[in-house]
Scaffold this motif. Structure first.
Motif, short mmCIF file in Angstrom:
data_model
loop_
_atom_site.label_atom_id
_atom_site.label_comp_id
_atom_site.label_asym_id
_atom_site.label_seq_id
_atom_site.Cartn_x
_atom_site.Cartn_y
_atom_site.Cartn_z
N PRO A 191 0.81 -1.23 0.00
CA PRO A 191 0.00 0.00 0.00
C PRO A 191 0.84 1.28 0.00
N LYS A 192 2.09 1.16 0.42
CA LYS A 192 3.00 2.32 0.42
C LYS A 192 3.71 2.46 -0.92
N GLY A 193 3.42 1.54 -1.87
CA GLY A 193 4.02 1.62 -3.20
C GLY A 193 5.45 1.12 -3.25
N ILE A 194 5.79 0.18 -2.36
CA ILE A 194 7.17 -0.31 -2.27
C ILE A 194 7.24 -1.80 -2.59
N ASN A 195 8.18 -2.15 -3.45
CA ASN A 195 8.57 -3.54 -3.68
C ASN A 195 9.98 -3.71 -3.12
N ILE A 196 10.23 -4.84 -2.50
CA ILE A 196 11.58 -5.22 -2.13
C ILE A 196 11.96 -6.41 -3.00
N ASP A 197 13.22 -6.79 -2.96
CA ASP A 197 13.67 -7.94 -3.74
C ASP A 197 13.42 -9.19 -2.90
N TYR A 198 12.40 -9.93 -3.30
CA TYR A 198 11.93 -11.06 -2.51
C TYR A 198 12.75 -12.33 -2.68
N PHE A 199 13.90 -12.25 -3.33
CA PHE A 199 14.72 -13.44 -3.49
C PHE A 199 15.21 -13.91 -2.12
N PRO A 200 15.16 -15.21 -1.84
CA PRO A 200 15.44 -15.72 -0.49
C PRO A 200 16.80 -15.34 0.10
N THR A 201 17.82 -15.17 -0.75
CA THR A 201 19.14 -14.82 -0.20
C THR A 201 19.18 -13.40 0.36
N PHE A 255 17.23 -12.39 2.68
CA PHE A 255 16.64 -12.51 4.01
C PHE A 255 17.52 -13.40 4.88
N ILE A 256 17.51 -13.12 6.16
CA ILE A 256 18.12 -14.03 7.12
C ILE A 256 17.05 -14.44 8.12
N LEU A 257 17.26 -15.59 8.70
CA LEU A 257 16.35 -16.10 9.72
C LEU A 257 17.05 -16.02 11.06
N ASN A 258 16.39 -15.39 12.03
CA ASN A 258 16.96 -15.27 13.37
C ASN A 258 15.83 -15.50 14.36
N ASP A 263 18.69 -6.88 2.37
CA ASP A 263 19.13 -6.27 1.12
C ASP A 263 18.80 -4.78 1.14
N TYR A 264 19.49 -4.02 0.34
CA TYR A 264 19.27 -2.58 0.28
C TYR A 264 18.20 -2.18 -0.74
#
Length: 79
Positions: A22-32, A34-37, A45-46
């Protein structure tokens, strides 16, 4: 290939989408990207882009979050 995907990871990504789209933002959804903690996914990612439906999670990113053809090809080519 480790098989550690849990349904809650996809739900966490969808919650991110619920806040970002809704804010008009896409991020790069490729799994690398992201980190899991402690069971939580963190986007590290930037890259943030203007929202485009063709590049959203449901139309692009999800293809790399399960054992789809795209995911398996990526894994084979990047061992």
């Amino acid at each position: 290939m480790q098989n550690e995907m849990k349904p809650e990871y996809i739900e966490q990504i969808r919650e991110m989408c619920r806040l970002l789209n809704p804010k008009g933002i896409n991020i790069d959804y490729f799994p690398t990207n992201f980190i899991l903690n402690n069971g939580l996914l963190w986007y590290i990612d930037y890259e943030c882009n203007d929202y485009m439906e063709e590049w959203n999670f449901e139309n692009w990113g999800i293809n790399y979050w399960s054992k789809t053809k795209e995911f398996c090809e990526y894994h084979e080519n990047n061992k």
